[in-house]
Scaffold this active site. Sequence first.
Site, mmCIF file in Angstrom:
data_model
loop_
_atom_site.group_PDB
_atom_site.id
_atom_site.type_symbol
_atom_site.label_atom_id
_atom_site.label_comp_id
_atom_site.label_asym_id
_atom_site.label_seq_id
_atom_site.Cartn_x
_atom_site.Cartn_y
_atom_site.Cartn_z
ATOM 1 N N CYS A 135 0.827 -1.206 0.000
ATOM 2 C CA CYS A 135 0.000 0.000 0.000
ATOM 3 C C CYS A 135 0.866 1.263 0.000
ATOM 4 O O CYS A 135 1.536 1.545 -0.991
ATOM 5 C CB CYS A 135 -0.995 -0.049 1.155
ATOM 6 S SG CYS A 135 -2.350 1.138 0.974
ATOM 7 N N HIS A 186 -3.761 -5.368 -0.375
ATOM 8 C CA HIS A 186 -3.428 -5.910 0.945
ATOM 9 C C HIS A 186 -3.447 -7.437 0.942
ATOM 10 O O HIS A 186 -4.495 -8.050 1.163
ATOM 11 C CB HIS A 186 -4.392 -5.364 2.002
ATOM 12 C CG HIS A 186 -4.210 -3.919 2.244
ATOM 13 N ND1 HIS A 186 -3.278 -3.437 3.131
ATOM 14 C CD2 HIS A 186 -4.805 -2.841 1.683
ATOM 15 C CE1 HIS A 186 -3.312 -2.115 3.116
ATOM 16 N NE2 HIS A 186 -4.228 -1.737 2.244
ATOM 17 N N GLU A 198 -2.388 -9.339 3.158
ATOM 18 C CA GLU A 198 -2.596 -9.829 4.522
ATOM 19 C C GLU A 198 -4.062 -9.788 4.935
ATOM 20 O O GLU A 198 -4.424 -10.294 5.991
ATOM 21 C CB GLU A 198 -1.761 -9.002 5.512
ATOM 22 C CG GLU A 198 -2.366 -7.678 5.913
ATOM 23 C CD GLU A 198 -2.350 -6.573 4.859
ATOM 24 O OE1 GLU A 198 -2.958 -5.524 5.094
ATOM 25 O OE2 GLU A 198 -1.729 -6.746 3.791
#
Length: 179
Positions: free
Chosen positions: A70, A153, A155
Site C-alpha cells: 500500500c 493488501h 494480509e
Amino acid sequence: GAKENIRRSLVKRGCEVLTLPAHTPAGEVLSYSPDGIMLSNGPGDPAENTQIIHEIGKLYQSGVPIFGICLGHQLLALSQGGKTVKLKYGHRGVNQPVRDLSGVRTYITSQNHGYAVDGDSLPAGKVRFINANDGTCEGIDYPDLRAFTVQFHPEACTGPKDTSFLFDQFVDLMKGGDR
C-alpha cells in the site's frame, strides 16, 4: 499505521519481526542487520513524506530484500523516481480485481487507497500487477535489488486469501532466493 496481520503473516512463516516508527533513519534500520524490510501501509498523500522517501532510497540501495504494501508500495516507487497520482475514485473494498502481468491470473483483492503509482513514470522497476477495472499500477517488481511492492493488501482476511503467497515470496528472498 502497520496492520497487525502483516506482522502475523510474517511470524506465521517463521520470521522474527521488529516494528520501527516510519521516521526511523535508514542507518538505524540497517544497524539491526535485517534479513528483510517490510514497508507497510499508512494514510495520506505519499508524495508529502519527503524525508521518509529519502531514507527508503537508502534502504533500497542497501541490497536488503524489501516488500512494500500500500503506502510502502507508493513510497518505494517515489524513492526510485516514480510519480504518484490522486485517483478520481479511490480503490476501496474487498472486491478489487488485480491482474498479474507475469501470468494469466486475476486476483480479487482488498484495497483502501486514494493514490496510485503512475506505472509509466518508473525509471526503475517493472509493473507486475494492474487493476483490472482501470489499468492503474497495483504492483512493481524491482529484480535488480530483490524488492517488490503491491498496492493491495495480501494480509487481508476479509475474503479471498489468493495473494498471501506474496509473503512466501518475501521469505524466499530473505533466504537468498530469486523473486
